[in-house]
Design a protein around this motif. Structure first.
Motif, short mmCIF file in Angstrom:
data_model
loop_
_atom_site.label_atom_id
_atom_site.label_comp_id
_atom_site.label_asym_id
_atom_site.label_seq_id
_atom_site.Cartn_x
_atom_site.Cartn_y
_atom_site.Cartn_z
N ARG A 1 10.29 28.53 31.84
CA ARG A 1 10.78 27.47 30.50
C ARG A 1 11.80 26.81 30.78
O ARG A 1 12.30 26.44 30.50
CB ARG A 1 9.79 27.95 29.30
CG ARG A 1 8.52 28.13 29.16
CD ARG A 1 8.11 28.81 28.07
NE ARG A 1 7.04 28.66 27.33
CZ ARG A 1 5.51 29.43 28.48
NH1 ARG A 1 5.76 30.31 28.92
NH2 ARG A 1 4.68 28.81 27.80
N MET A 2 12.43 28.49 30.79
CA MET A 2 14.40 28.09 31.03
C MET A 2 14.64 26.95 31.74
O MET A 2 15.48 25.79 31.78
CB MET A 2 14.92 29.56 31.32
CG MET A 2 14.73 30.01 29.88
SD MET A 2 15.77 29.39 28.12
CE MET A 2 17.51 29.08 28.81
N MET A 3 13.72 26.48 33.32
CA MET A 3 14.69 25.66 33.80
C MET A 3 13.54 24.75 34.40
O MET A 3 13.76 23.85 34.87
CB MET A 3 14.35 26.77 35.33
CG MET A 3 14.87 28.26 35.62
SD MET A 3 16.30 27.69 35.18
CE MET A 3 16.57 26.65 37.36
N ARG B 1 17.31 16.87 29.75
CA ARG B 1 18.26 17.71 29.16
C ARG B 1 19.07 18.88 30.27
O ARG B 1 18.13 18.75 30.97
CB ARG B 1 17.96 17.97 27.87
CG ARG B 1 17.88 17.47 26.35
CD ARG B 1 17.18 18.64 26.00
NE ARG B 1 18.50 19.50 25.05
CZ ARG B 1 18.44 20.64 25.24
NH1 ARG B 1 16.66 20.77 25.56
NH2 ARG B 1 18.82 21.67 24.90
N PRO B 2 20.41 19.30 30.72
CA PRO B 2 20.22 20.55 31.64
C PRO B 2 20.07 21.64 31.33
O PRO B 2 19.23 21.73 30.33
CB PRO B 2 21.37 19.77 31.46
CG PRO B 2 22.35 20.10 30.41
CD PRO B 2 20.96 18.29 29.78
N VAL B 3 19.29 22.09 32.24
CA VAL B 3 19.11 23.96 31.79
C VAL B 3 20.35 24.14 31.04
O VAL B 3 21.36 24.10 31.31
CB VAL B 3 19.31 24.60 33.28
CG1 VAL B 3 18.54 25.99 32.81
CG2 VAL B 3 17.81 23.52 33.64
N ASP B 4 20.09 24.92 29.53
CA ASP B 4 21.37 25.34 28.73
C ASP B 4 20.24 26.38 28.23
O ASP B 4 19.11 26.43 27.83
CB ASP B 4 21.08 24.56 27.67
CG ASP B 4 22.17 24.14 26.49
OD1 ASP B 4 22.77 25.70 26.66
OD2 ASP B 4 22.77 23.16 26.30
N PHE B 5 20.96 27.26 28.29
CA PHE B 5 20.82 28.87 27.49
C PHE B 5 21.19 29.55 26.14
O PHE B 5 20.80 29.66 25.27
CB PHE B 5 22.41 29.68 27.11
CG PHE B 5 23.79 29.82 26.79
CD1 PHE B 5 23.33 30.60 25.65
CD2 PHE B 5 24.78 28.29 26.64
CE1 PHE B 5 24.58 29.75 24.80
CE2 PHE B 5 25.99 28.03 25.81
CZ PHE B 5 25.43 29.61 24.72
N LYS B 6 21.15 28.20 25.49
CA LYS B 6 20.68 27.72 23.85
C LYS B 6 19.52 27.53 23.60
O LYS B 6 18.49 27.86 22.47
CB LYS B 6 21.71 26.48 23.36
CG LYS B 6 23.44 27.27 23.46
CD LYS B 6 24.01 25.55 22.27
CE LYS B 6 23.88 24.26 22.79
NZ LYS B 6 24.34 23.70 23.66
N ASP B 7 18.74 27.41 24.66
CA ASP B 7 17.60 26.67 24.47
C ASP B 7 16.55 28.34 24.59
O ASP B 7 15.67 28.64 24.33
CB ASP B 7 16.59 26.09 25.49
CG ASP B 7 16.79 24.31 25.78
OD1 ASP B 7 17.58 24.50 24.71
OD2 ASP B 7 16.96 23.80 26.60
N ALA B 8 17.12 29.33 24.51
CA ALA B 8 16.97 30.55 24.70
C ALA B 8 15.86 31.08 24.00
O ALA B 8 14.34 31.57 23.99
CB ALA B 8 17.70 31.88 24.98
N ALA B 9 16.10 31.02 22.74
CA ALA B 9 15.50 31.33 21.34
C ALA B 9 14.22 30.58 21.19
O ALA B 9 13.46 31.04 20.73
CB ALA B 9 15.85 30.83 20.49
N LYS B 10 14.42 29.22 21.64
CA LYS B 10 12.44 28.40 21.71
C LYS B 10 11.89 28.74 22.58
O LYS B 10 11.13 28.94 21.62
CB LYS B 10 13.54 27.16 21.53
CG LYS B 10 12.43 26.33 21.56
CD LYS B 10 12.91 25.15 21.54
CE LYS B 10 13.49 24.61 22.53
NZ LYS B 10 13.64 22.79 22.93
N VAL B 11 12.78 28.95 23.79
CA VAL B 11 11.72 30.25 24.60
C VAL B 11 11.46 31.08 24.48
O VAL B 11 9.61 31.54 25.00
CB VAL B 11 12.85 29.68 25.98
CG1 VAL B 11 11.77 30.45 26.68
CG2 VAL B 11 12.94 28.24 26.72
N LEU B 12 12.16 31.90 23.98
CA LEU B 12 11.12 33.57 23.39
C LEU B 12 10.43 33.19 22.89
O LEU B 12 8.96 33.30 22.62
CB LEU B 12 12.89 34.30 23.06
CG LEU B 12 12.38 35.47 22.71
CD1 LEU B 12 11.14 36.25 23.97
CD2 LEU B 12 12.86 35.77 22.21
#
Length: 268
Positions: A221-223, A230-241
């Protein structure tokens, strides 16, 4: 709290942060739900993160550089454990499409970790964690041959590009329940203090079989962000989790509370 958020008109899938203190730091507040009535569960309605202090959250959110589309993060992935599934987990990370440096078994030495960790914005630790309640900065991750990498070791390393730390180990977000101060102290909070803007950890023990599943679902999901522009973004981690734990609840083998509830996001 749920009622107050409704009164404030907070939209569904808004991001919220929990800054807890004392004994509350040991509780999975993100999983709170009513026993009766039609109210939604907190885990379903909002995207949850935690932070040990408001100042650490502010630091984590400051000066974030926007990435260009197509930017692929580098990951340092390490595994050193007697658990069977950790090496399978690292293989999953290696096949995620990222630039991965894999360190396993005897390769995971103190000097190798210190030399490597500053080179990668993302890290994935599949190792035992140890919380030192008397000297929190001596809390550590287990390396090869019983060596330890402490939070103090990491504080001495310049980590200008640190973004995301995935701590796939037991109790990495746990605090000392008997002697908890106002501010929750955990391995995950220590990683945020060292400079990682976002951290994924566990509130209690994690089943060995969950590691590879979590890695596959999370990095897939992160990739592949929902918005392909949108670029791959660490800020998506909470939504992805949140999406990963939702998928786990749909799986009969992973739907038990002890499987998905311990997984938490900390920071930006």
């Amino acid at each position: 709290i749920f009622q107050k958020l409704d009164e404030l008109g907070l939209a569904k899938n808004s991001r919220i942060w929990w800054c807890l203190s004392g004994k509350l730091c040991a509780l999975p507040i993100h999983a709170a739900q009513p026993f009766f009535g039609p109210q939604q569960k907190l885990s379903q309605k909002y995207i949850h993160s935690y932070t040990s202090t408001l100042s650490s959250l502010i630091r984590a959110r400051e000066g974030i550089k926007e990435k260009e589309r197509g930017t692929i993060p580098g990951i340092l992935a390490m595994a050193t454990s007697s658990l069977e599934k950790v090496y399978e987990e690292i293989e999953v990370v290696q096949n995620s499409g990222c630039d991965v440096q894999k360190l396993i078994g005897s390769e995971v030495t103190h000097s190798t970790m210190i030399d490597s960790i500053a080179k990668y914005p993302w890290i994935h630790f599949a190792s035992h964690g140890h919380l030192d309640t008397e000297q929190p900065f001596k809390s550590s991750f287990e390396l090869h041959d019983n060596a330890r990498l402490t939070i103090l070791d990491l504080l001495k390393v310049n980590l200008p590009n640190a973004e995301l730390a995935v701590l796939s180990a037991c109790h990495t977000a746990a605090v000392d329940q008997d002697n908890t101060p106002d501010e929750g102290i955990s391995l995950a909070a220590g990683m945020q203090f060292c400079g990682f803007r976002g951290v994924i950890g566990t509130l209690w023990a994690m089943d060995d079989n969950i590691g590879p599943i979590l890695a596959k679902e999370f990095y897939t999901r992160m990739m592949n962000p929902e918005n392909q522009n949108r670029p791959v973004d660490f800020k998506d981690a909470a939504k992805v989790l949140k999406a990963v734990t939702k998928e786990m609840r749909r799986n009969e083998a992973l739907s038990a509370l002890h499987c998905w509830v311990p997984l938490v996001h900390i920071g930006a």
